[in-house]
Design a protein around this motif. Structure first.
Motif, PDB file in Angstrom:
ATOM      1  N   ARG A   1       0.778  -1.264   0.166  1.00  0.00           N
ATOM      2  CA  ARG A   1       0.036   0.084  -0.206  1.00  0.00           C
ATOM      3  C   ARG A   1       0.836   1.341  -0.056  1.00  0.00           C
ATOM      4  N   ALA A   2       1.942   1.259   0.721  1.00  0.00           N
ATOM      5  CA  ALA A   2       2.829   2.338   0.840  1.00  0.00           C
ATOM      6  C   ALA A   2       3.350   2.710  -0.537  1.00  0.00           C
ATOM      7  N   LEU A   3       3.637   1.828  -1.248  1.00  0.00           N
ATOM      8  CA  LEU A   3       4.510   2.097  -2.500  1.00  0.00           C
ATOM      9  C   LEU A   3       3.604   2.312  -3.492  1.00  0.00           C
ATOM     10  N   ALA A   4       2.339   1.950  -3.494  1.00  0.00           N
ATOM     11  CA  ALA A   4       1.492   2.203  -4.627  1.00  0.00           C
ATOM     12  C   ALA A   4       1.543   3.432  -5.067  1.00  0.00           C
ATOM     13  N   PRO A   5       1.581   4.610  -4.690  1.00  0.00           N
ATOM     14  CA  PRO A   5       1.878   5.929  -5.441  1.00  0.00           C
ATOM     15  C   PRO A   5       3.030   5.988  -6.040  1.00  0.00           C
ATOM     16  N   ALA A   6       3.966   5.070  -5.988  1.00  0.00           N
ATOM     17  CA  ALA A   6       5.162   5.123  -6.689  1.00  0.00           C
ATOM     18  C   ALA A   6       5.014   4.564  -8.153  1.00  0.00           C
ATOM     19  N   GLY A   7       4.133   3.945  -8.346  1.00  0.00           N
ATOM     20  CA  GLY A   7       3.804   3.483  -9.603  1.00  0.00           C
ATOM     21  C   GLY A   7       4.928   2.341 -10.053  1.00  0.00           C
ATOM     22  N   VAL A   8       5.400   1.694  -9.153  1.00  0.00           N
ATOM     23  CA  VAL A   8       6.369   0.568  -9.531  1.00  0.00           C
ATOM     24  C   VAL A   8       5.855  -0.629  -9.453  1.00  0.00           C
ATOM     25  N   THR A   9       6.381  -1.742 -10.306  1.00  0.00           N
ATOM     26  CA  THR A   9       5.988  -3.095 -10.029  1.00  0.00           C
ATOM     27  C   THR A   9       7.201  -3.859  -9.229  1.00  0.00           C
ATOM     28  N   ALA A  10       6.709  -4.534  -8.203  1.00  0.00           N
ATOM     29  CA  ALA A  10       7.645  -5.154  -7.158  1.00  0.00           C
ATOM     30  C   ALA A  10       8.084  -6.554  -7.855  1.00  0.00           C
ATOM     31  N   VAL A  11       9.446  -6.816  -8.236  1.00  0.00           N
ATOM     32  CA  VAL A  11       9.954  -7.798  -8.816  1.00  0.00           C
ATOM     33  C   VAL A  11      10.322  -8.819  -7.706  1.00  0.00           C
ATOM     34  N   GLN A  12      10.088 -10.049  -7.741  1.00  0.00           N
ATOM     35  CA  GLN A  12      10.649 -11.071  -6.775  1.00  0.00           C
ATOM     36  C   GLN A  12      11.359 -11.930  -7.612  1.00  0.00           C
ATOM     37  N   TRP A  13      11.204 -13.200  -7.344  1.00  0.00           N
ATOM     38  CA  TRP A  13      12.102 -14.351  -8.148  1.00  0.00           C
ATOM     39  C   TRP A  13      11.468 -15.730  -7.827  1.00  0.00           C
ATOM     40  N   ASP A  14      11.746 -16.585  -8.600  1.00  0.00           N
ATOM     41  CA  ASP A  14      11.252 -17.915  -8.416  1.00  0.00           C
ATOM     42  C   ASP A  14      12.551 -18.987  -8.126  1.00  0.00           C
ATOM     43  N   VAL A  15      13.843 -18.354  -8.206  1.00  0.00           N
ATOM     44  CA  VAL A  15      14.959 -19.173  -7.971  1.00  0.00           C
ATOM     45  C   VAL A  15      16.019 -18.434  -7.254  1.00  0.00           C
ATOM     46  N   VAL A  16      16.333 -18.903  -6.156  1.00  0.00           N
ATOM     47  CA  VAL A  16      17.262 -18.537  -5.347  1.00  0.00           C
ATOM     48  C   VAL A  16      18.661 -18.831  -5.633  1.00  0.00           C
ATOM     49  N   GLY A  17      19.608 -17.876  -6.288  1.00  0.00           N
ATOM     50  CA  GLY A  17      21.003 -18.556  -6.449  1.00  0.00           C
ATOM     51  C   GLY A  17      21.764 -18.955  -5.337  1.00  0.00           C
ATOM     52  N   GLY A  18      21.351 -18.429  -4.122  1.00  0.00           N
ATOM     53  CA  GLY A  18      22.326 -18.739  -3.000  1.00  0.00           C
ATOM     54  C   GLY A  18      23.809 -18.560  -2.855  1.00  0.00           C
ATOM     55  N   ASP A  19      23.957 -17.457  -3.730  1.00  0.00           N
ATOM     56  CA  ASP A  19      25.478 -16.976  -3.645  1.00  0.00           C
ATOM     57  C   ASP A  19      25.855 -16.024  -2.609  1.00  0.00           C
ATOM     58  N   ALA A  20      24.840 -15.542  -1.669  1.00  0.00           N
ATOM     59  CA  ALA A  20      25.144 -14.455  -0.664  1.00  0.00           C
ATOM     60  C   ALA A  20      25.877 -15.312   0.268  1.00  0.00           C
ATOM     61  N   PHE A  21      27.377 -14.879   0.426  1.00  0.00           N
ATOM     62  CA  PHE A  21      28.281 -15.244   1.459  1.00  0.00           C
ATOM     63  C   PHE A  21      28.754 -16.642   1.043  1.00  0.00           C
ATOM     64  N   ALA A  22      28.353 -17.035  -0.182  1.00  0.00           N
ATOM     65  CA  ALA A  22      29.005 -18.449  -0.690  1.00  0.00           C
ATOM     66  C   ALA A  22      30.376 -18.234  -1.103  1.00  0.00           C
ATOM     67  N   THR A  23      30.955 -19.214  -1.285  1.00  0.00           N
ATOM     68  CA  THR A  23      32.526 -19.353  -1.584  1.00  0.00           C
ATOM     69  C   THR A  23      32.757 -20.346  -2.657  1.00  0.00           C
ATOM     70  N   ASP A  24      31.731 -21.354  -2.695  1.00  0.00           N
ATOM     71  CA  ASP A  24      31.910 -22.422  -3.647  1.00  0.00           C
ATOM     72  C   ASP A  24      30.936 -22.089  -5.031  1.00  0.00           C
TER      73      ASP A  24
END
Length: 299
Positions: free
Chosen positions: A204-227
């Motif tokens: 509701r708070a972001l509705a006036p900004a006119g943006v589309t919120a973009v999520q995902w369906d695949v998490v890469g798992g690269d955050a803090f990963a070393t492999d």
């Protein structure tokens, strides 16, 4: 009686009169009228595709495109997205030498010709304005909003500080302002919630900004990963036609991403996937069912 000399004088006068231009009694000349030049047609302004508002006008949320099996004319698509994270209070860490950018990753995407979408925080664009500007100017890429401060828009989101509801719209606008200041000319009207955390209050708070919120369906798992191999396997195991993959463009927090991408891209191409930007996935999601390629289904 007319004398001979007078007759010759009269004839000379008449001869002279017949050679004079008849301007006094001729019809006025009509000026040639040329049709006015057609006004120059202004170039068509490209409007990035967005989704219609959700219930009660809330910010719409996009996760993936239709699950089409793909054909020779319309291959299966996948969008790689990269979060360029930096919180508002990490300036001292950057000044001390910590790297929140990843030029090698950007260069690899260019070398492999992979269209991609970068979700930047405003703070990242302020810290690396030349890189933000170069990414925004590259037709291979597109830049979207990941908030200014990378603070959460809900409570209890991976320990992130929380943006109060009354400041959410301001935070998003501040990020767009940072992009413009850095020289990013055409940031897209897409927004990714930090941590992917959102609720009805945030929508509701972001509705006036006119943006589309973009999520995902695949998490890469690269955050803090070393492999990099583990990151690549996670992406390759999760991708489906129409997928949106979330990865990171931050050396200090995602050091294995660039090497993982070197595996991910050729493997997915071998499977018949075509890489696209998020805007193209959203456009596909807006296509009426009757005009989708055979085999397309909704999520």
């Amino acid at each position: 009686m007319i004398t001979r000399s007078r007759m010759w004088t009269t004839l000379a006068t008449l001869a002279t009169a017949t050679t004079l231009p008849l301007t006094a009694c001729s019809a006025p000349q009509t000026p040639t009228l040329h049709p006015p030049a057609a006004p120059a047609t202004p170039p068509k302004k490209h409007t990035p595709p967005t989704l219609a508002p959700g219930p009660q006008g809330q910010t719409p949320v996009f996760k993936s495109a239709p699950r089409t099996r793909g054909t020779a004319k319309a291959p299966r698509t996948v969008a790689l997205t990269f979060d360029a994270d930096m919180t508002a209070d990490q300036g001292p860490r950057a000044a001390a030498g910590e790297h929140f950018d990843n030029p090698a990753l950007v260069n690899t995407l260019r070398r492999l010709k992979v269209p991609s979408t970068f979700f930047m925080t405003g703070r990242w664009a302020e810290e690396y304005p030349a890189q933000a500007r170069a990414i925004g100017a590259d037709p291979l890429f597109e830049v979207a909003n990941h908030s200014y401060s990378h603070y959460a828009f809900t409570r209890d989101c991976y320990g992130l500080p929380t943006v109060p509801a009354h400041a959410m719209r301001t935070d998003v606008d501040r990020a767009f302002a940072a992009f413009r200041k850095a020289g990013v000319k055409r940031p897209l009207p897409y927004f990714r919630f930090p941590g992917g955390c959102y609720d009805q209050r945030a929508l509701r708070a972001l509705a006036p900004a006119g943006v589309t919120a973009v999520q995902w369906d695949v998490v890469g798992g690269d955050a803090f990963a070393t492999d990099p191999g583990a990151v690549a396997r996670q992406v390759l195991d999760g991708v489906r036609p129409g997928s949106v993959v979330v990865l990171h463009c931050t050396r200090s927090a995602a050091p294995a991403t660039e090497r993982a991408v070197r595996t991910i891209v050729p493997k997915l191409r071998e499977r018949g996937f075509r890489f696209v930007r998020v805007s193209e996935q959203i456009a596909a999601a807006r296509t009426p069912q009757s005009t989708r390629p055979a085999g397309a289904t909704q999520n």
